[in-house]
Design a protein around this motif. Structure first.
Motif, PDB file in Angstrom:
ATOM      1  N   SER A  47       1.619   4.105   2.688  1.00 35.56           N
ATOM      2  CA  SER A  47       3.020   4.329   3.056  1.00 35.56           C
ATOM      3  C   SER A  47       3.422   5.785   2.851  1.00 35.56           C
ATOM      4  CB  SER A  47       3.932   3.407   2.246  1.00 35.56           C
ATOM      5  OG  SER A  47       3.800   3.650   0.855  1.00 35.56           O
ATOM      6  N   THR A  48       2.925   6.394   1.765  1.00 33.66           N
ATOM      7  CA  THR A  48       3.223   7.814   1.517  1.00 33.66           C
ATOM      8  C   THR A  48       2.588   8.688   2.589  1.00 33.66           C
ATOM      9  OG1 THR A  48       3.208   7.320  -0.851  1.00 33.66           O
ATOM     10  CG2 THR A  48       3.166   9.633  -0.222  1.00 33.66           C
ATOM     11  N   PHE A  49       1.384   8.331   3.022  1.00 33.66           N
ATOM     12  CA  PHE A  49       0.710   9.087   4.077  1.00 33.66           C
ATOM     13  C   PHE A  49       1.511   9.028   5.380  1.00 33.66           C
ATOM     14  CE2 PHE A  49      -2.119   9.034   7.786  1.00 33.66           C
ATOM     15  CZ  PHE A  49      -2.745  10.271   7.655  1.00 33.66           C
ATOM     16  N   ARG A  50       1.979   7.838   5.762  1.00 33.67           N
ATOM     17  CA  ARG A  50       2.760   7.708   6.998  1.00 33.67           C
ATOM     18  C   ARG A  50       4.031   8.543   6.928  1.00 33.67           C
ATOM     19  NH1 ARG A  50       1.164   2.218   6.364  1.00 33.67           N
ATOM     20  NH2 ARG A  50      -0.348   1.564   7.953  1.00 33.67           N
ATOM     21  N   ALA A  51       4.691   8.502   5.777  1.00 34.14           N
ATOM     22  CA  ALA A  51       5.920   9.293   5.602  1.00 34.14           C
ATOM     23  C   ALA A  51       5.621  10.784   5.690  1.00 34.14           C
ATOM     24  CB  ALA A  51       6.575   8.948   4.262  1.00 34.14           C
ATOM     25  N   TRP A  52       4.505  11.193   5.109  1.00 37.16           N
ATOM     26  CA  TRP A  52       4.119  12.612   5.143  1.00 37.16           C
ATOM     27  C   TRP A  52       3.820  13.068   6.557  1.00 37.16           C
ATOM     28  CZ3 TRP A  52      -0.921  14.403   6.393  1.00 37.16           C
ATOM     29  CH2 TRP A  52      -1.105  15.787   6.229  1.00 37.16           C
ATOM     30  N   VAL A  53       3.089  12.261   7.334  1.00 39.37           N
ATOM     31  CA  VAL A  53       2.781  12.598   8.724  1.00 39.37           C
ATOM     32  C   VAL A  53       4.077  12.727   9.528  1.00 39.37           C
ATOM     33  CG1 VAL A  53       1.730  11.788  10.857  1.00 39.37           C
ATOM     34  CG2 VAL A  53       0.479  11.583   8.700  1.00 39.37           C
ATOM     35  N   THR A  54       4.999  11.804   9.323  1.00 37.30           N
ATOM     36  CA  THR A  54       6.270  11.842  10.040  1.00 37.30           C
ATOM     37  C   THR A  54       7.059  13.087   9.709  1.00 37.30           C
ATOM     38  OG1 THR A  54       6.369   9.414  10.045  1.00 37.30           O
ATOM     39  CG2 THR A  54       8.425  10.603  10.447  1.00 37.30           C
ATOM     40  N   ALA A  55       7.069  13.452   8.422  1.00 34.95           N
ATOM     41  CA  ALA A  55       7.847  14.603   7.976  1.00 34.95           C
ATOM     42  C   ALA A  55       7.271  15.917   8.470  1.00 34.95           C
ATOM     43  CB  ALA A  55       7.931  14.620   6.446  1.00 34.95           C
ATOM     44  N   ASN A  56       5.953  15.936   8.729  1.00 38.62           N
ATOM     45  CA  ASN A  56       5.327  17.189   9.128  1.00 38.62           C
ATOM     46  C   ASN A  56       5.088  17.238  10.631  1.00 38.62           C
ATOM     47  OD1 ASN A  56       4.473  18.855   6.587  1.00 38.62           O
ATOM     48  ND2 ASN A  56       4.143  16.724   6.054  1.00 38.62           N
TER      49      ASN A  56
END
Length: 279
Positions: free
Chosen positions: A270-279
């Motif tokens: 979930s943290t990875f998905r959020a990070w990809v979205t944010a970047n």
């Protein structure tokens, strides 16, 4: 503090200024400041006696435990809904669910300590407590939210300028070379060595470990597993696989290590998905 275990266990960036609120000496300065202000608002000091010192010390313990509980909630939010992910979602959770949890914990811990130290005679579910202290807990929680998020936003506005000036020392032949961090797309380990990959597909060796590099790089990088610390722009594709994990494929750069799929664990998914979205 209990928060320190969550803080370290979740690899939260300790260099972020908002996280310093929960570390010494700041946590004690905040605890004493809030306790003193609350004490002055709640009590009529004209009638003060020696018992008020005892009240004050118990209030310091109470405030410390509430702030520690607040910090644990922040650590959980940082894992489930990081600030660098869906910011609106995070703010909504923090100002609603987290606030309610802190206020309820404040009521429970006050009642518990009242029964332990005063046999339930100081508060005893009094009307004054629920119309004064509980409201103050709500106000302080909201103010703390604003301070925490304000520090995060302030750090975010300054981050690009700091990053442009940072370099990573690598080995270039027999000489040392400084590579600007904003030119790097990936760090990875192989056979005990740590390598740096740049935008131009140059590869260098560095004596820093991935753990060392995690403390240096910004949130534009993500530690996907023990071997790779990457930027979003090196990702070719990713997809969900069994057991909630994510399979990541990096862009081919003539490196055999990049031809292999990278697996992101369920705990980091979930943290990875959020990070990809944010970047």
């Amino acid at each position: 503090m209990a928060f320190n275990m969550l803080f370290n266990g979740n690899k939260t960036d300790a260099s972020q200024p908002q996280e310093l609120l929960f570390r010494n000496p700041y946590i004690w300065l905040i605890t004493i400041s809030i306790t003193t202000l609350n004490f002055l608002i709640t009590y009529n000091l004209r009638n003060a006696n020696v018992n008020y010192i005892y009240f004050y010390l118990v209030d310091i313990l109470t405030t410390y435990l509430i702030i520690d509980f607040y910090a644990i909630g922040i650590a959980i939010l940082n894992r489930k809904a990081p600030l660098n992910g869906d910011f609106t979602k995070r703010i909504t959770y923090q100002f609603t669910v987290h606030t309610l949890a802190v206020v309820l914990f404040s009521v429970l811990i006050n009642e518990l300590l009242d029964n332990i130290f005063f046999s339930g005679k100081r508060l005893s579910l009094s009307f004054e407590f629920y119309t004064q202290d509980t409201v103050l807990s709500l106000i302080f929680a909201l103010l703390f939210h604003c301070l925490y998020i304000g520090l995060y936003l302030l750090a975010g506005n300054k981050a690009p300028n700091r990053e442009d000036k940072r370099n990573i020392k690598v080995f270039h032949g027999m000489a040392n070379k400084m590579v600007p961090l904003n030119e790097i797309v990936c760090f990875y380990t192989s056979l005990g060595n740590t390598y740096v990959i740049t935008n131009d597909n140059d590869r260098f060796h560095t004596d820093l470990t991935l753990t060392d590099l995690e403390q240096i790089v910004s949130q534009e990088f993500f530690r996907v597993n023990r071997q790779f610390l990457i930027r979003e722009r090196i990702i070719d594709s990713y997809r969900s696989i069994e057991n909630g994990k994510i399979e990541v494929q990096l862009k081919s750069r003539g490196n055999a290590e990049f031809d292999k799929s990278i697996i992101v664990s369920r705990g980091k998914a979930s943290t990875f998905r959020a990070w990809v979205t944010a970047n």
